[in-house]
Design a protein around this motif. Sequence first.
Motif, short mmCIF file in Angstrom:
data_model
loop_
_atom_site.label_atom_id
_atom_site.label_comp_id
_atom_site.label_asym_id
_atom_site.label_seq_id
_atom_site.Cartn_x
_atom_site.Cartn_y
_atom_site.Cartn_z
N GLU A 13 7.02 2.74 7.27
CA GLU A 13 7.24 1.92 5.65
C GLU A 13 5.87 1.53 5.21
O GLU A 13 5.54 0.82 4.05
CB GLU A 13 8.71 1.93 4.89
CG GLU A 13 8.50 1.94 3.32
CD GLU A 13 8.56 3.55 3.19
OE1 GLU A 13 8.37 3.93 2.06
OE2 GLU A 13 9.58 3.79 3.98
N VAL A 15 5.81 -1.87 6.68
CA VAL A 15 6.49 -3.38 6.40
C VAL A 15 6.38 -4.10 7.87
O VAL A 15 6.66 -3.20 9.17
CB VAL A 15 8.25 -3.70 6.62
CG1 VAL A 15 8.40 -5.20 6.71
CG2 VAL A 15 8.56 -2.64 5.33
N ASP A 145 5.53 -6.56 -2.28
CA ASP A 145 5.71 -4.95 -2.17
C ASP A 145 6.76 -4.65 -1.10
O ASP A 145 6.88 -3.47 -0.53
CB ASP A 145 3.77 -5.50 -2.17
CG ASP A 145 3.43 -3.42 -0.93
OD1 ASP A 145 3.70 -2.58 -1.99
OD2 ASP A 145 3.14 -3.68 0.09
N ARG A 149 9.09 -1.98 0.39
CA ARG A 149 9.04 -0.96 0.96
C ARG A 149 10.42 -0.88 2.17
O ARG A 149 11.15 -0.06 2.38
CB ARG A 149 7.60 -1.97 1.99
CG ARG A 149 6.67 -1.22 1.63
CD ARG A 149 4.80 -1.90 2.37
NE ARG A 149 4.13 -1.86 1.86
CZ ARG A 149 3.21 -0.74 1.70
NH1 ARG A 149 3.33 0.49 2.71
NH2 ARG A 149 2.11 -0.43 0.99
N ALA A 153 12.55 1.99 2.94
CA ALA A 153 12.23 2.44 4.37
C ALA A 153 14.33 2.95 4.08
O ALA A 153 14.46 4.45 5.20
CB ALA A 153 11.98 1.55 5.06
N ARG A 206 8.10 4.25 -5.11
CA ARG A 206 7.85 4.22 -3.54
C ARG A 206 8.72 5.74 -3.04
O ARG A 206 7.87 6.19 -1.90
CB ARG A 206 8.37 3.44 -3.02
CG ARG A 206 7.67 3.24 -1.26
CD ARG A 206 7.89 1.94 -0.77
NE ARG A 206 6.97 1.86 0.30
CZ ARG A 206 5.88 2.50 0.53
NH1 ARG A 206 4.93 1.64 -0.80
NH2 ARG A 206 4.71 2.33 1.34
N PRO A 211 5.75 7.95 3.33
CA PRO A 211 5.82 6.10 3.61
C PRO A 211 4.89 5.67 3.47
O PRO A 211 4.97 4.28 3.90
CB PRO A 211 6.96 6.61 5.28
CG PRO A 211 7.61 8.23 4.74
CD PRO A 211 6.49 8.12 4.22
N ASP A 214 0.89 3.66 -0.73
CA ASP A 214 -0.14 2.63 -0.98
C ASP A 214 0.04 2.54 -2.31
O ASP A 214 -0.74 2.89 -2.70
CB ASP A 214 -0.95 2.16 -0.89
CG ASP A 214 -1.79 0.37 -0.92
OD1 ASP A 214 -0.74 0.08 -1.18
OD2 ASP A 214 -2.19 -0.28 -0.24
#
Length: 319
Positions: A13, A15, A145, A149, A153, A206, A211, A214
Amino acid sequence: MTPDTFVRILREEGVRVSEYPGWRTRERDDETGLVFGLVRMILNHHTAGRNSRDIVARDGVPGLPPPLAHIHLAKDGTATMCSAGRANHAGPMAINAYQSFRDELATHPAPSRASGTIDGNDVSYGVETENMGNGEDVYPRVQYDAWVRINAAVCRHYDWSAESVGCHKETSVEGKPDPRGPVEGYGSRGRFTFTPNQFRADVAERLRHAPDWDPGEDEDMALSSADIEKVSDAVVAKLLSGGGVLESGDIRRFFTTDNILTAPADSADYATNKHWTFATHVQATTAAVRETRAQARSNGTQLTELKQAVDAIKAKLEA
């Protein structure tokens, strides 16, 4: 999820993940005799302090043994894995609130003690996000952000909707206020105040993408001819509002006529083109802003990678 799966879905995702020493076996199952799971939601918190990673992962607080969450999220967007089992983060949840997240309802009622309680540590993943929680400490853009995420996820892995994403204040019968505070920005949005509904909306957005999506930042693309006309009309009319009115055609001619404004001395063609139109200045400024922001983002990424390398070295030394 197994520890390996947890780490994998977060990285897929986008991260940045750090693994705290011993996190894969650190839990409260054995100590309490209670079993972690089935997990039915994610619960989000603020730490109400600074430099709290070790507290969440290893030290705990008086009266509350560690781990205090499954993930600690730092200001720079680094998610540190703190536990793969039961963690002390949720406390008693109001059953009416919990059921609304479990059943992914579109609305979530205020937690009512009268509905009964359930041990939230059994049924939820916990994310502790670094913030003082005083309503003034800002969540940086990169942190928010990463927060979105992380939640996306987990939802994506279990095929949950964003309505499985909860905040501590939405389930607690003890009057917990977290999370709260201002957010620097997200995607094309500027500063705003954290709310659970907006957070869920960002997670839902999202989940509508792959995944690796952006959300980007402000889309400061080069101006079109139509944009230039609108800007020229508005800006010049504002400047001249104190006296006299120009026709829009006159304003556009002013905006696009050469030999009025001096070109920057460092422009590539200054030797042969010492004057720019107003429109060219706007285009060049926009391009320069884009380049500067791109460089800033690149520098931020490099600094994050450097910090991760330092954290990895420190973790090895601590181990």
